[in-house]
Enzyme design. Structure first.
Site, PDB file in Angstrom:
ATOM      1  CB  SER A  86      -0.951  -0.165   1.167  1.00  0.00           C
ATOM      2  OG  SER A  86      -0.312  -0.132   2.433  1.00  0.00           O
ATOM      3  CD  GLU A 109       0.559   7.547   5.008  1.00  0.00           C
ATOM      4  OE1 GLU A 109       0.439   6.690   5.641  1.00  0.00           O
ATOM      5  OE2 GLU A 109       1.001   8.983   5.516  1.00  0.00           O
ATOM      6  CB  THR A 129      -1.947  12.123   5.044  1.00  0.00           C
ATOM      7  OG1 THR A 129      -1.722  13.198   4.558  1.00  0.00           O
ATOM      8  CG2 THR A 129      -0.993  11.171   5.047  1.00  0.00           C
ATOM      9  CE1 TYR A 130     -10.100  15.274   7.370  1.00  0.00           C
ATOM     10  CE2 TYR A 130      -8.849  15.711   9.444  1.00  0.00           C
ATOM     11  CZ  TYR A 130     -10.008  15.800   8.743  1.00  0.00           C
ATOM     12  OH  TYR A 130     -11.120  16.518   8.769  1.00  0.00           O
ATOM     13  CG  HIS A 132      -4.502   8.649   6.831  1.00  0.00           C
ATOM     14  ND1 HIS A 132      -3.348   8.974   7.271  1.00  0.00           N
ATOM     15  CD2 HIS A 132      -4.330   7.796   5.598  1.00  0.00           C
ATOM     16  CE1 HIS A 132      -2.544   7.895   6.718  1.00  0.00           C
ATOM     17  NE2 HIS A 132      -3.119   7.258   5.678  1.00  0.00           N
ATOM     18  NE  ARG A 189      -4.422  11.039  21.648  1.00  0.00           N
ATOM     19  CZ  ARG A 189      -5.037  11.048  22.522  1.00  0.00           C
ATOM     20  NH1 ARG A 189      -5.595  12.076  22.832  1.00  0.00           N
ATOM     21  NH2 ARG A 189      -5.406  10.129  23.360  1.00  0.00           N
ATOM     22  CG  ASP A 237       0.178  15.239  16.414  1.00  0.00           C
ATOM     23  OD1 ASP A 237      -0.235  14.281  17.548  1.00  0.00           O
ATOM     24  OD2 ASP A 237       0.580  14.768  15.595  1.00  0.00           O
ATOM     25  CG  HIS A 295       3.182   8.755  20.225  1.00  0.00           C
ATOM     26  ND1 HIS A 295       2.898   9.822  20.950  1.00  0.00           N
ATOM     27  CD2 HIS A 295       2.100   9.131  19.131  1.00  0.00           C
ATOM     28  CE1 HIS A 295       2.416  10.914  20.137  1.00  0.00           C
ATOM     29  NE2 HIS A 295       2.013  10.447  19.123  1.00  0.00           N
ATOM     30  CG  ASP A 301       2.856   4.022  22.583  1.00  0.00           C
ATOM     31  OD1 ASP A 301       1.718   4.585  22.436  1.00  0.00           O
ATOM     32  OD2 ASP A 301       3.983   3.738  21.721  1.00  0.00           O
ATOM     33  CE  LYS A 356      -4.323   2.989  18.427  1.00  0.00           C
ATOM     34  NZ  LYS A 356      -3.266   4.226  17.872  1.00  0.00           N
ATOM     35  CG  PHE A 364       9.598  14.154  10.185  1.00  0.00           C
ATOM     36  CD1 PHE A 364       8.705  14.906  10.355  1.00  0.00           C
ATOM     37  CD2 PHE A 364       9.134  12.657   9.937  1.00  0.00           C
ATOM     38  CE1 PHE A 364       7.276  14.692  10.861  1.00  0.00           C
ATOM     39  CE2 PHE A 364       7.563  12.514  10.307  1.00  0.00           C
ATOM     40  CZ  PHE A 364       6.723  13.157  10.499  1.00  0.00           C
ATOM     41  CG  HIS A 377       1.416   1.964   4.674  1.00  0.00           C
ATOM     42  ND1 HIS A 377       0.172   2.043   3.912  1.00  0.00           N
ATOM     43  CD2 HIS A 377       1.463   3.231   5.181  1.00  0.00           C
ATOM     44  CE1 HIS A 377      -0.095   3.405   3.895  1.00  0.00           C
ATOM     45  NE2 HIS A 377       0.850   3.932   4.948  1.00  0.00           N
TER      46      HIS A 377
HETATM   47  P1  FAD Z   1      -3.325   7.349  20.018  1.00  0.00           P
HETATM   48  O1  FAD Z   1      -3.514   5.830  19.831  1.00  0.00           O
HETATM   49  O2  FAD Z   1      -4.480   7.924  20.837  1.00  0.00           O
HETATM   50  O3  FAD Z   1      -2.029   7.606  21.007  1.00  0.00           O
HETATM   51  C1  FAD Z   1      -0.978   6.848  20.646  1.00  0.00           C
HETATM   52  C2  FAD Z   1       0.086   7.142  21.719  1.00  0.00           C
HETATM   53  O4  FAD Z   1       0.414   8.378  22.134  1.00  0.00           O
HETATM   54  C3  FAD Z   1      -0.555   6.524  23.254  1.00  0.00           C
HETATM   55  O5  FAD Z   1       0.532   6.065  23.830  1.00  0.00           O
HETATM   56  C4  FAD Z   1      -1.034   7.866  23.749  1.00  0.00           C
HETATM   57  O6  FAD Z   1      -1.363   7.737  25.194  1.00  0.00           O
HETATM   58  C5  FAD Z   1       0.141   8.962  23.379  1.00  0.00           C
HETATM   59  N1  FAD Z   1      -0.586  10.421  23.232  1.00  0.00           N
HETATM   60  C6  FAD Z   1      -0.812  10.755  22.001  1.00  0.00           C
HETATM   61  N2  FAD Z   1      -1.378  12.076  21.797  1.00  0.00           N
HETATM   62  C7  FAD Z   1      -1.525  12.261  23.249  1.00  0.00           C
HETATM   63  C8  FAD Z   1      -1.931  13.313  24.092  1.00  0.00           C
HETATM   64  N3  FAD Z   1      -2.409  14.464  23.651  1.00  0.00           N
HETATM   65  N4  FAD Z   1      -1.802  13.393  25.398  1.00  0.00           N
HETATM   66  C9  FAD Z   1      -1.355  12.094  25.894  1.00  0.00           C
HETATM   67  N5  FAD Z   1      -1.150  11.240  25.156  1.00  0.00           N
HETATM   68  C10 FAD Z   1      -0.843  11.300  24.023  1.00  0.00           C
HETATM   69  N6  FAD Z   1      -1.532  12.815  11.642  1.00  0.00           N
HETATM   70  C11 FAD Z   1      -2.384  13.532  11.161  1.00  0.00           C
HETATM   71  O7  FAD Z   1      -2.458  14.538  11.583  1.00  0.00           O
HETATM   72  N7  FAD Z   1      -2.803  12.956   9.816  1.00  0.00           N
HETATM   73  C12 FAD Z   1      -2.828  11.777   9.303  1.00  0.00           C
HETATM   74  O8  FAD Z   1      -3.074  11.494   8.226  1.00  0.00           O
HETATM   75  C13 FAD Z   1      -1.919  11.083  10.044  1.00  0.00           C
HETATM   76  N8  FAD Z   1      -1.621   9.821   9.569  1.00  0.00           N
HETATM   77  C14 FAD Z   1      -0.704   8.798  10.248  1.00  0.00           C
HETATM   78  C15 FAD Z   1      -0.616   7.637   9.819  1.00  0.00           C
HETATM   79  C16 FAD Z   1       0.161   6.660  10.454  1.00  0.00           C
HETATM   80  C17 FAD Z   1       0.276   5.140  10.052  1.00  0.00           C
HETATM   81  C18 FAD Z   1       0.813   7.123  11.725  1.00  0.00           C
HETATM   82  C19 FAD Z   1       1.781   6.134  12.573  1.00  0.00           C
HETATM   83  C20 FAD Z   1       0.635   8.350  12.092  1.00  0.00           C
HETATM   84  C21 FAD Z   1      -0.340   9.170  11.742  1.00  0.00           C
HETATM   85  N9  FAD Z   1      -0.427  10.311  11.853  1.00  0.00           N
HETATM   86  C22 FAD Z   1      -1.262  11.315  11.065  1.00  0.00           C
HETATM   87  C23 FAD Z   1       0.192  10.976  13.278  1.00  0.00           C
HETATM   88  C24 FAD Z   1      -0.875  10.897  14.278  1.00  0.00           C
HETATM   89  O9  FAD Z   1      -1.786  11.574  14.356  1.00  0.00           O
HETATM   90  C25 FAD Z   1      -0.010  11.209  15.682  1.00  0.00           C
HETATM   91  O10 FAD Z   1       0.872   9.977  15.983  1.00  0.00           O
HETATM   92  C26 FAD Z   1      -0.643  11.291  17.078  1.00  0.00           C
HETATM   93  O11 FAD Z   1       0.084  11.998  17.972  1.00  0.00           O
HETATM   94  C27 FAD Z   1      -1.249  10.011  17.692  1.00  0.00           C
HETATM   95  O12 FAD Z   1      -2.360   9.423  16.935  1.00  0.00           O
HETATM   96  P2  FAD Z   1      -2.763   7.858  17.240  1.00  0.00           P
HETATM   97  O13 FAD Z   1      -4.096   7.783  16.361  1.00  0.00           O
HETATM   98  O14 FAD Z   1      -1.937   7.063  17.165  1.00  0.00           O
HETATM   99  O15 FAD Z   1      -3.306   8.110  18.979  1.00  0.00           O
END
Ligand code: FAD
Length: 300
Positions: A25, A27, A58-59, A87, A117, A119, A154, A163, A170, A221, A271
């Site tokens: 896949s 991205e 991505t989003y 995404h 989630r 950022d 993370h 983590d 999830k 990065f 991926h």
């Molecule tokens: P979670 O599963 O909720 O958290 C992952 C880990 O980080 C957990 O341990 C959690 O406790 C910790 N954590 C994260 N944020 C916080 C917080 N605010 N407070 C406390 N703990 C926290 N980002 C984009 O904006 N757009 C995208 O399209 C995008 N695509 C991605 C695709 C992939 C494959 C990956 C690996 C990352 C991508 N990201 C993207 C980045 C992602 O949004 C960030 O890494 C974000 O911080 C965590 O998202 P998650 O869904 O993994 O969060």
């Protein structure tokens, strides 16, 4: 617990079989301007020839970023015969808003999401955690959902164990698989996979592969996202600053070796983070020995 770090001997015929059957896949991020958009459309076709399982987009949660993601998805639906995954991030949106966006995607024909989630700064009435977001998406429609995983943890995680448990939650909320953050140290990914298996995670943990397009940028990065850049890699790229041609050559070789090792360790899907440079990912896939013609039919 399985130990995947043992030496594995894989003969030539085995490798050919592993490569031919591996799922790819790719991205992309929404191009930021017309020039970048033209460049992407000019080169994306070659990746279709590899018969990928899906392309993902991505989003960005901000207004114009969000619209660019939606436009890129629409355009890809028109132009590409490859299934799409969108995404979607919940931070920066209220629950109602982000579920409306997901509905729009569904109405547009998108059936696969990478649910995250993000950022962005939290807003009022947003989801409290990613697993609640995933449950709500599953209630909304029959989406196939992927989530993110972090082999090297993370940067905001309380601990590696916390983590990993978050990843398990999830997946238990209704995600089918996880796509990993990119890494350069295959042993770290394999240890992570073992630890995940140790807490009962059975879903696929698809490795995220970043072919290095520009080493200096990747170095900067990686510091922010917590990816370990081994000293041997820094030594390999030493003296190549600004010479992207040489960097791409080194990167292809390096990435092919990484992918070969992963495939020999039982990984089924890869991926690729293309960073909208399809040519480099294509080159890697070809050097890896992924065939073209036999896969064209799969992509249609
Ligand atoms: P979670 O599963 O909720 O958290 C992952 C880990 O980080 C957990 O341990 C959690 O406790 C910790 N954590 C994260 N944020 C916080 C917080 N605010 N407070 C406390 N703990 C926290 N980002 C984009 O904006 N757009 C995208 O399209 C995008 N695509 C991605 C695709 C992939 C494959 C990956 C690996 C990352 C991508 N990201 C993207 C980045 C992602 O949004 C960030 O890494 C974000 O911080 C965590 O998202 P998650 O869904 O993994 O969060």
């Amino acid at each position: 617990m399985q130990n995947h770090l043992k030496a594995v001997s894989t003969n030539h015929a085995d490798f050919t079989r592993l490569r031919e059957s591996c799922g790819l896949s790719f991205e992309f991020f929404p191009p930021k301007n017309d020039r970048m958009q033209r460049c992407l459309w000019r080169n994306i076709g070659q990746l279709e020839l590899l018969g990928p399982k899906f392309f993902s987009v991505t989003y960005g949660a901000g207004g114009s970023d969000r619209e660019r993601s939606m436009e890129t998805l629409s355009q890809m639906q028109l132009e590409c015969p490859v299934p799409l995954a969108a995404h979607i991030t919940f931070s920066g949106h209220s629950q109602t808003e982000v579920l409306e966006i997901a509905s729009r995607m569904y109405d547009q024909g998108i059936r696969s999401l990478v649910a995250l989630r993000g950022d962005a700064e939290p807003v009022k009435n947003s989801f409290k955690c990613t697993e609640d977001f995933i449950s709500a998406l599953r209630e909304l429609a029959d989406f196939d959902i992927s989530v993110a995983a972090y082999p090297e943890v993370h940067p905001l995680a309380e601990s590696p164990q916390a983590d990993l448990e978050q990843l398990k939650r999830k997946l238990q909320s209704g995600a089918s698989r996880a796509i990993s953050q990119y890494f350069f140290d295959v042993d770290n990914y394999l240890r992570f996979r073992d630890r995940a298996a140790g807490i009962g995670i059975e879903n696929a943990l698809v490795p995220g592969i970043l072919p290095i397009h520009n080493f200096e940028r990747v170095l900067a990065f990686s510091e922010r996202c917590g990816t370990h850049v081994p000293e041997r890699l820094k030594a390999l790229f030493e003296g190549t600053e600004g010479n992207l041609h040489v960097q791409h050559k080194l990167s292809s070789e390096l990435t092919v070796n990484m992918c070969d090792r992963l495939l020999s360790e039982g990984v089924k899907d890869l991926h690729f983070y293309t960073l909208n440079t399809p040519t480099l990912s294509f080159e890697v896939a070809r050097q890896l020995g992924i065939p073209l013609s036999s896969r064209i039919a799969n992509a249609a």
